[in-house]
Design a protein around this motif. Structure first.
Motif, PDB file in Angstrom:
ATOM      1  N   GLN A  50    -154.242 -46.241  28.794  1.00  9.92           N
ATOM      2  CA  GLN A  50    -153.438 -45.174  29.395  1.00  9.92           C
ATOM      3  C   GLN A  50    -153.075 -45.472  30.837  1.00  9.92           C
ATOM      4  N   ASP A  51    -153.985 -46.029  31.641  1.00 13.19           N
ATOM      5  CA  ASP A  51    -153.667 -46.295  33.040  1.00 13.19           C
ATOM      6  C   ASP A  51    -152.547 -47.329  33.183  1.00 13.19           C
ATOM      7  N   VAL A  52    -152.471 -48.264  32.251  1.00 16.94           N
ATOM      8  CA  VAL A  52    -151.392 -49.260  32.277  1.00 16.94           C
ATOM      9  C   VAL A  52    -150.074 -48.608  31.858  1.00 16.94           C
ATOM     10  N   LEU A  53    -150.123 -47.758  30.847  1.00 16.69           N
ATOM     11  CA  LEU A  53    -148.915 -47.041  30.416  1.00 16.69           C
ATOM     12  C   LEU A  53    -148.361 -46.169  31.540  1.00 16.69           C
ATOM     13  N   ASP A  54    -149.245 -45.552  32.310  1.00 12.20           N
ATOM     14  CA  ASP A  54    -148.805 -44.711  33.424  1.00 12.20           C
ATOM     15  C   ASP A  54    -147.989 -45.528  34.431  1.00 12.20           C
ATOM     16  N   ILE A  55    -148.413 -46.743  34.692  1.00  9.01           N
ATOM     17  CA  ILE A  55    -147.697 -47.615  35.628  1.00  9.01           C
ATOM     18  C   ILE A  55    -146.390 -48.110  35.007  1.00  9.01           C
ATOM     19  N   LEU A  56    -146.431 -48.473  33.739  1.00  8.87           N
ATOM     20  CA  LEU A  56    -145.251 -49.043  33.084  1.00  8.87           C
ATOM     21  C   LEU A  56    -144.150 -48.030  32.820  1.00  8.87           C
ATOM     22  N   GLU A  57    -144.486 -46.754  32.770  1.00  7.33           N
ATOM     23  CA  GLU A  57    -143.465 -45.738  32.487  1.00  7.33           C
ATOM     24  C   GLU A  57    -142.325 -45.803  33.500  1.00  7.33           C
ATOM     25  N   ASP A  58    -142.629 -46.005  34.761  1.00 13.24           N
ATOM     26  CA  ASP A  58    -141.577 -46.150  35.780  1.00 13.24           C
ATOM     27  C   ASP A  58    -140.735 -47.395  35.525  1.00 13.24           C
ATOM     28  N   LYS A  59    -141.388 -48.492  35.166  1.00 12.27           N
ATOM     29  CA  LYS A  59    -140.683 -49.742  34.867  1.00 12.27           C
ATOM     30  C   LYS A  59    -139.731 -49.541  33.681  1.00 12.27           C
ATOM     31  N   PHE A  60    -140.191 -48.863  32.653  1.00  9.74           N
ATOM     32  CA  PHE A  60    -139.340 -48.588  31.504  1.00  9.74           C
ATOM     33  C   PHE A  60    -138.086 -47.833  31.926  1.00  9.74           C
ATOM     34  N   GLY A  61    -138.278 -46.790  32.728  1.00 10.83           N
ATOM     35  CA  GLY A  61    -137.147 -45.980  33.174  1.00 10.83           C
ATOM     36  C   GLY A  61    -136.133 -46.758  33.981  1.00 10.83           C
ATOM     37  N   LYS A  62    -136.583 -47.744  34.733  1.00 10.69           N
ATOM     38  CA  LYS A  62    -135.683 -48.538  35.575  1.00 10.69           C
ATOM     39  C   LYS A  62    -135.011 -49.679  34.826  1.00 10.69           C
ATOM     40  N   GLU A  63    -135.713 -50.292  33.883  1.00 11.57           N
ATOM     41  CA  GLU A  63    -135.220 -51.526  33.274  1.00 11.57           C
ATOM     42  C   GLU A  63    -134.599 -51.395  31.886  1.00 11.57           C
ATOM     43  N   VAL A  72    -145.534 -46.174  21.238  1.00 15.05           N
ATOM     44  CA  VAL A  72    -146.810 -46.272  21.944  1.00 15.05           C
ATOM     45  C   VAL A  72    -147.929 -45.887  20.986  1.00 15.05           C
ATOM     46  N   TYR A  73    -148.887 -46.791  20.861  1.00 15.56           N
ATOM     47  CA  TYR A  73    -150.062 -46.580  20.027  1.00 15.56           C
ATOM     48  C   TYR A  73    -151.269 -46.429  20.940  1.00 15.56           C
ATOM     49  N   ARG A  74    -152.064 -45.426  20.693  1.00 21.61           N
ATOM     50  CA  ARG A  74    -153.277 -45.137  21.472  1.00 21.61           C
ATOM     51  C   ARG A  74    -152.986 -44.691  22.898  1.00 21.61           C
ATOM     52  N   GLY A  75    -151.933 -43.979  23.096  1.00 17.25           N
ATOM     53  CA  GLY A  75    -151.622 -43.456  24.415  1.00 17.25           C
ATOM     54  C   GLY A  75    -150.324 -42.674  24.370  1.00 17.25           C
ATOM     55  N   LYS A  76    -149.921 -42.169  25.529  1.00 17.86           N
ATOM     56  CA  LYS A  76    -148.677 -41.408  25.641  1.00 17.86           C
ATOM     57  C   LYS A  76    -148.036 -41.721  26.984  1.00 17.86           C
ATOM     58  N   LEU A  77    -146.732 -41.537  27.051  1.00 14.31           N
ATOM     59  CA  LEU A  77    -146.037 -41.582  28.329  1.00 14.31           C
ATOM     60  C   LEU A  77    -146.057 -40.156  28.866  1.00 14.31           C
ATOM     61  N   LYS A  78    -146.593 -39.972  30.048  1.00 17.38           N
ATOM     62  CA  LYS A  78    -146.851 -38.624  30.572  1.00 17.38           C
ATOM     63  C   LYS A  78    -145.607 -37.850  30.975  1.00 17.38           C
ATOM     64  N   ASN A  79    -144.574 -38.551  31.432  1.00  9.29           N
ATOM     65  CA  ASN A  79    -143.400 -37.859  31.968  1.00  9.29           C
ATOM     66  C   ASN A  79    -142.185 -37.938  31.053  1.00  9.29           C
ATOM     67  N   LYS A  80    -142.402 -38.303  29.822  1.00 10.63           N
ATOM     68  CA  LYS A  80    -141.291 -38.448  28.876  1.00 10.63           C
ATOM     69  C   LYS A  80    -141.673 -37.732  27.592  1.00 10.63           C
TER      70      LYS A  80
END
Length: 97
Positions: A50-63, A72-80
């Motif tokens: 989850q802590d890695v997904l939290d960081i990558l969510e911004d990268k996903f939004g930009k790229e 996403v398996y075993r986690g969620k994107l918090k702001n999407k």
């Protein structure tokens, strides 16, 4: 797939060799997911802490290109907002960027 651990990368490549020897769509790279250019993909599958997904969510939004699907398996994107999909007894979340 991206993997920075040489040991895990070798194990995954061996598994691919036995399970999917002729599938050219599966590509495994020794590179950090954080440094990779994700704009070339239209589908991503993530099985990350989850802590890695939290960081990558911004990268996903930009790229990511418009309408790129992220599973996403075993986690969620918090702001999407995502859609929960049941796969057997497991849950996968699908997000569209």
């Amino acid at each position: 797939g991206y993997e920075i651990s040489p040991v895990l990368l070798i194990l995954v490549k061996i598994k691919k060799l036995f399970l999917f020897p002729f599938n050219k769509k599966i590509d495994l790279k020794e590179e950090s997911f954080f440094k990779a250019d994700l704009s070339q993909y239209n589908v991503l599958y993530c099985c990350l802490p989850q802590d890695v997904l939290d960081i990558l969510e911004d990268k996903f939004g930009k790229e990511l290109k418009e309408n790129t699907k992220v599973f996403v398996y075993r986690g969620k994107l918090k702001n999407k907002k995502g859609r929960k999909i049941s796969v057997g007894t497991q849950e996968v979340y699908q997000y569209t960027f």
